[in-house]
Design a protein around this motif. Structure first.
Motif, PDB file in Angstrom:
ATOM      1  N   GLU A  83      36.030  45.602  39.572  1.00 26.56           N
ATOM      2  CA  GLU A  83      36.443  45.482  37.671  1.00 26.56           C
ATOM      3  C   GLU A  83      34.930  46.683  38.044  1.00 26.56           C
ATOM      4  OE1 GLU A  83      35.058  44.119  33.756  1.00 26.56           O
ATOM      5  OE2 GLU A  83      35.975  42.590  34.731  1.00 26.56           O
ATOM      6  N   ARG A  84      33.424  45.779  38.503  1.00 32.08           N
ATOM      7  CA  ARG A  84      32.143  46.937  37.988  1.00 32.08           C
ATOM      8  C   ARG A  84      31.792  47.946  39.268  1.00 32.08           C
ATOM      9  NH1 ARG A  84      27.728  47.405  35.332  1.00 32.08           N
ATOM     10  NH2 ARG A  84      26.366  48.108  36.646  1.00 32.08           N
ATOM     11  N   ARG A  85      32.665  48.287  40.400  1.00 31.97           N
ATOM     12  CA  ARG A  85      32.645  49.127  41.101  1.00 31.97           C
ATOM     13  C   ARG A  85      33.622  49.957  40.582  1.00 31.97           C
ATOM     14  NH1 ARG A  85      30.818  53.342  44.038  1.00 31.97           N
ATOM     15  NH2 ARG A  85      31.964  54.447  45.317  1.00 31.97           N
ATOM     16  N   ALA A  86      34.743  50.099  39.728  1.00 35.14           N
ATOM     17  CA  ALA A  86      35.498  51.249  38.775  1.00 35.14           C
ATOM     18  C   ALA A  86      34.967  51.410  37.731  1.00 35.14           C
ATOM     19  CB  ALA A  86      36.865  50.807  38.107  1.00 35.14           C
ATOM     20  N   ARG A  87      33.528  50.544  36.627  1.00 32.22           N
ATOM     21  CA  ARG A  87      32.564  50.896  35.637  1.00 32.22           C
ATOM     22  C   ARG A  87      32.106  51.297  36.121  1.00 32.22           C
ATOM     23  NH1 ARG A  87      33.539  47.607  31.826  1.00 32.22           N
ATOM     24  NH2 ARG A  87      34.117  45.594  31.530  1.00 32.22           N
ATOM     25  N   ASP A  88      32.181  51.374  37.624  1.00 32.91           N
ATOM     26  CA  ASP A  88      30.205  52.570  37.744  1.00 32.91           C
ATOM     27  C   ASP A  88      31.298  54.166  38.113  1.00 32.91           C
ATOM     28  OD1 ASP A  88      28.038  50.479  37.654  1.00 32.91           O
ATOM     29  OD2 ASP A  88      28.069  50.177  40.207  1.00 32.91           O
ATOM     30  N   ILE A  89      31.685  54.315  38.812  1.00 28.88           N
ATOM     31  CA  ILE A  89      32.592  55.030  38.795  1.00 28.88           C
ATOM     32  C   ILE A  89      33.240  55.873  37.847  1.00 28.88           C
ATOM     33  CG2 ILE A  89      34.924  56.479  40.740  1.00 28.88           C
ATOM     34  CD1 ILE A  89      35.030  53.839  42.710  1.00 28.88           C
ATOM     35  N   LEU A  90      33.023  55.369  37.068  1.00 29.02           N
ATOM     36  CA  LEU A  90      34.035  56.175  35.284  1.00 29.02           C
ATOM     37  C   LEU A  90      32.949  56.187  35.018  1.00 29.02           C
ATOM     38  CD1 LEU A  90      36.422  53.613  34.584  1.00 29.02           C
ATOM     39  CD2 LEU A  90      36.747  56.215  35.099  1.00 29.02           C
ATOM     40  N   LYS A  91      31.758  55.760  34.960  1.00 27.68           N
ATOM     41  CA  LYS A  91      29.902  56.094  34.101  1.00 27.68           C
ATOM     42  C   LYS A  91      30.005  57.440  35.194  1.00 27.68           C
ATOM     43  CE  LYS A  91      25.712  54.923  33.779  1.00 27.68           C
ATOM     44  NZ  LYS A  91      24.925  56.238  33.608  1.00 27.68           N
TER      45      LYS A  91
END
Length: 134
Positions: free
Chosen positions: A101-109
């Motif tokens: 989840e954290r990596r997905a949030r970082d990528i989208l940001k």
């Protein structure tokens, strides 16, 4: 002479970067004496395109000539998903890229910060679309 590191990756990377940044597909010319590539740009996309080139694994050559660098592969998966579905959620990015989840949030940001995506909604209702201003 070691002028190249591997065969077959440069043109594919050029075409992918143009496509990801909403640019017209490049034209290739070969008259037997020289090889020329025309890369089209728009004023609106110049900053985005320059950022993509400088931040997109420049200088890193994939292990196999047929394999794209990891970032390009990730960009392509997300872009293709958005073309087919018009929007993407954080959970869909997790599944698509097999990440936490954290990596997905970082990528989208990162994509939002670069202007590639537009964030819509808040909390569990958040989704992302391609930025029409690109």
């Amino acid at each position: 002479m070691r002028y190249i590191e591997q065969w077959g990756t440069g043109i594919r990377r050029i075409m992918e970067l143009c496509r990801l940044n909403g640019l017209k597909e490049p034209d290739f010319y070969d008259d037997g004496r020289y090889f020329k590539i025309v890369i089209y740009k728009t004023i609106e996309n110049k900053k985005i395109f320059n950022n993509a080139i400088s931040n997109n694994n420049a200088g890193i050559v994939p292990e196999g000539a047929g394999k794209m660098p990891e970032k390009l592969e990730m960009d392509k998966k997300i872009y293709d998903y958005l073309i087919g579905n018009e929007k993407i959620t954080r959970k869909e990015v997790e599944i698509l890229l097999n990440i936490k989840e954290r990596r997905a949030r970082d990528i989208l940001k990162m994509y939002v910060d670069k202007g590639y995506l537009k964030k819509i909604g808040k909390g569990k209702n958040t989704y992302y679309i391609l930025n029409a201003n690109m």
